[in-house]
Design an enzyme around this catalytic site. Structure first.
Site, PDB file in Angstrom:
ATOM      1  N   SER A 186     -37.824   5.283  -9.184  1.00 53.60           N
ATOM      2  CA  SER A 186     -36.943   5.823 -10.441  1.00 53.60           C
ATOM      3  C   SER A 186     -35.556   5.281 -10.373  1.00 53.60           C
ATOM      4  O   SER A 186     -34.802   5.377 -11.127  1.00 53.60           O
ATOM      5  CB  SER A 186     -36.905   7.191 -10.152  1.00 53.60           C
ATOM      6  N   LYS A 223     -34.748   3.420 -13.335  1.00 51.37           N
ATOM      7  CA  LYS A 223     -34.310   3.963 -14.571  1.00 51.37           C
ATOM      8  C   LYS A 223     -33.037   3.682 -15.300  1.00 51.37           C
ATOM      9  O   LYS A 223     -32.993   3.451 -16.381  1.00 51.37           O
ATOM     10  CB  LYS A 223     -34.591   5.811 -14.540  1.00 51.37           C
TER      11      LYS A 223
HETATM   12  N1  GLU Z   1     -43.612   5.746 -10.209  1.00 52.90           N
HETATM   13  C1  GLU Z   1     -43.150   6.775 -10.126  1.00 52.90           C
HETATM   14  C2  GLU Z   1     -43.772   7.816 -11.271  1.00 52.90           C
HETATM   15  O1  GLU Z   1     -43.457   7.783 -12.115  1.00 52.90           O
HETATM   16  C3  GLU Z   1     -41.581   7.174 -10.105  1.00 52.90           C
HETATM   17  C4  GLU Z   1     -41.351   8.380  -9.460  1.00 52.90           C
HETATM   18  C5  GLU Z   1     -39.744   8.643  -9.022  1.00 52.90           C
HETATM   19  O2  GLU Z   1     -39.187   7.711  -8.218  1.00 52.90           O
HETATM   20  O3  GLU Z   1     -39.342   9.542  -9.276  1.00 52.90           O
HETATM   21  O4  GLU Z   1     -44.512   8.555 -11.019  1.00 52.90           O
END
Ligand code: GLU
Length: 305
Positions: free
Chosen positions: A61, A64
């Site tokens: 994440s 993001k």
């Molecule tokens: N690949 C992960 C998901 O979307 C990212 C989650 C995260 O790091 O919060 O499930």
């Protein structure tokens, strides 16, 4: 600085035993739960580090804010904000946001999965392959590392265990918040989460955000300062999952965590910090990583409050 980092790291090492490595994506479960590393890049360009800071891991994440930046660079603030809001949800990152109210753009933000999935659709490019390549290029530039690539094993694992994200994407589609083909959009999202970084890369990204869009040392501008304000503000309120309020009190700087165990922290005008420790707390934040940041913040008066 090195001595301070070594001492704090030593003091926080035992917290790794209180956390748990993420296992909802099988490939992530292979991480070493005892690892803890930190890397700091100061505004004057000085690098300091301690512990397992050269260990590679997937960005998860922490990508993001980069997805958000790319969407902002390609479309401007107004359009991005009209598609995904900026208010904290107070819910886990992958919450199914369907209560008795209908889903609209104001109910999500770019730091939860639904918002990040929409960001993929806002990146310019003729194909989703091209969009991902542009995101990867921006990541390399922000991280100051041209060699950054994708961990293919984690990518395949994300893709074959991504039912929850598929549910979120179809929900977005059903409410008219996503138009493109769900599998193509998710492929971009899964690959984005599987970009491989280390603490130095995260510290460098944090340093650019702390320097309001300019690279440390060369001062080359990568993005406008207005976008740094936008991203840093959202990191402050939404960056640490549904633990963002507590993190604001304990550490007090904009930051983003990922379930791979990474934390990227931004100390405006002063430094970028990269942390790795994959044993997570119940909210998905690095357990020892938060303790380490809390102590560092107290020692160096980093809180912006
Ligand atoms: N690949 C992960 C998901 O979307 C990212 C989650 C995260 O790091 O919060 O499930």
């Amino acid at each position: 600085m090195e001595e301070l980092l070594e001492r704090l790291l030593e003091e926080c090492l035992h917290f790794t035993t209180q956390g748990r490595v993420a296992d909802y994506i099988p490939e992530l479960a292979k991480a070493n739960p005892d690892a803890l590393g930190i890397y700091v890049i100061g505004s004057e360009g000085k690098h300091s580090w301690a512990g397992d800071c050269h260990q590679p891991f997937t960005i998860q994440s922490v990508v993001k804010p980069i997805l958000l930046l790319q969407a902002l660079l390609d479309n401007g603030v107004e359009l991005v904000q009209s598609r995904v809001g900026v208010e904290a949800t107070g819910k886990p990152f992958d919450a199914i946001n369907a209560g008795d109210q209908s889903l609209d753009s104001g109910h999500i933000n770019p730091m939860v999965n639904m918002g990040a999935i929409v960001m993929c659709t806002l990146i310019r490019g003729a194909t989703y392959e091209e969009r991902f390549q542009r995101l990867l290029e921006l990541t390399r530039k922000l991280a100051g590392d041209e060699s950054i690539g994708v961990d293919e094993a984690v990518y395949r694992s994300e893709k074959s265990h991504g039912s929850k994200n598929r549910a979120l994407a179809y929900l977005l589609k059903s409410y008219g918040l996503l138009e493109d083909d769900v599998e193509e959009v998710l492929d971009c999202y899964f690959r984005a989460c599987s970009i491989q970084v280390d603490c130095r890369a995260l510290a460098h990204i944090g340093a650019v955000l702390s320097n309001r869009g300019r690279l440390p040392v060369s001062n080359q501008r990568i993005f406008p300062s207005a976008l740094a304000r936008y991203v840093n503000a959202i990191l402050m309120t939404c960056g640490m999952y549904d633990g963002s309020g507590e993190f604001a009190m304990r550490v007090g700087v904009p930051a983003k965590s990922g379930v791979g165990g990474g934390i990227m922290a931004v100390v405006p005008t002063r430094m970028g910090i990269g942390i790795y420790s994959p044993a997570l707390d119940s909210k998905g934040n690095s357990m020892a990583g938060i303790h380490l940041l809390e102590r560092l913040s107290k020692e160096l008066y980093l809180s912006i409050f």
